[in-house]
Write a protein that holds these residues in place. Sequence first.
Motif, short mmCIF file in Angstrom:
data_model
loop_
_atom_site.label_atom_id
_atom_site.label_comp_id
_atom_site.label_asym_id
_atom_site.label_seq_id
_atom_site.Cartn_x
_atom_site.Cartn_y
_atom_site.Cartn_z
N ASP A 44 0.83 -1.21 0.00
CA ASP A 44 0.00 0.00 0.00
C ASP A 44 0.87 1.26 0.00
O ASP A 44 1.51 1.57 1.01
CB ASP A 44 -0.90 -0.03 1.24
CG ASP A 44 -1.91 1.10 1.30
OD1 ASP A 44 -1.74 2.10 0.59
OD2 ASP A 44 -2.87 0.98 2.09
N GLU A 46 -0.02 4.40 0.02
CA GLU A 46 -0.47 5.42 0.97
C GLU A 46 -0.02 5.11 2.39
O GLU A 46 0.32 6.02 3.15
CB GLU A 46 -1.99 5.57 0.91
CG GLU A 46 -2.51 6.07 -0.43
CD GLU A 46 -1.92 7.41 -0.86
OE1 GLU A 46 -1.63 8.25 0.03
OE2 GLU A 46 -1.73 7.62 -2.07
N LEU A 49 3.60 6.14 2.56
CA LEU A 49 3.75 7.60 2.58
C LEU A 49 3.32 8.20 3.91
O LEU A 49 3.85 9.24 4.33
CB LEU A 49 2.94 8.22 1.43
CG LEU A 49 3.46 7.92 0.03
CD1 LEU A 49 2.54 8.52 -1.02
CD2 LEU A 49 4.89 8.44 -0.15
N ALA A 50 2.41 7.55 4.60
CA ALA A 50 2.00 8.04 5.91
C ALA A 50 3.16 7.96 6.90
O ALA A 50 3.28 8.80 7.80
CB ALA A 50 0.81 7.23 6.42
N ARG A 79 5.70 8.15 -7.14
CA ARG A 79 5.20 9.16 -6.20
C ARG A 79 6.33 9.97 -5.57
O ARG A 79 6.15 11.16 -5.29
CB ARG A 79 4.37 8.48 -5.11
CG ARG A 79 3.06 7.88 -5.60
CD ARG A 79 2.03 8.96 -5.93
NE ARG A 79 1.63 9.70 -4.75
CZ ARG A 79 0.67 9.32 -3.91
NH1 ARG A 79 0.01 8.17 -4.13
NH2 ARG A 79 0.35 10.05 -2.86
#
Length: 208
Positions: A44, A46, A49-50, A79
């Motif tokens: 994942d 995201e 990136l969190a 990204r």
Amino acid sequence: MRARVDHGVASGTFSLDGQTFDVDNNIWVVGDDTECVVIDAPHDVEAILAVVGGRTVKAIVCTHAHDDHVRVAPALRERVAAPIMLHPDDRPLWELVHGTGADRRWDTDLADGVSIEVGGTTLTVLHTPGHAPGAVCLYAPDLGCVFTGDTLFEGGPGATGRSYSDRSTIEASIRDRLFTLPAETVVHTGHGNDTTIAAERDRITGPE
């Protein structure tokens, strides 16, 4: 600013040899407040990136190329505009996940002894084959830890019952490359809980 280790967890699947399993993978990010490296790219983007936050990602460093560790590496690269680093001996496993297209390949070959500088600290690459041919661990002496991917867990060696793995090879890697590290070194694993070199050495060889 001092380098630190940040942690998250991502959930997904691992598939190899015609079987698929649900797995939770650790997300490890090493750096300071401005820059970092991401160790593996599980499941994942995201979620990764969190953990990164707003920092600049210098590299995506893959401990090995099983799909649960590299599946979103190309998407993460897009990204964050950072190179994917992988040991070339894991090319067959990488190509099982991403195919042979040049645009899907990793960017930089890892090799034993390579140093990766980030946030005022250094990660040293230890080639530790066995779970996979190109498996590596990343030793950070300044932080007192080693990132072992699926080579060493709390409870012993990583699995070797599937293609491209070998039990005697992983045992030699652990004995020769990991158990020679300081006993108090914290082991940050690819799945599950942390442990220490001392705990795993004692578990396998008995206390000194």
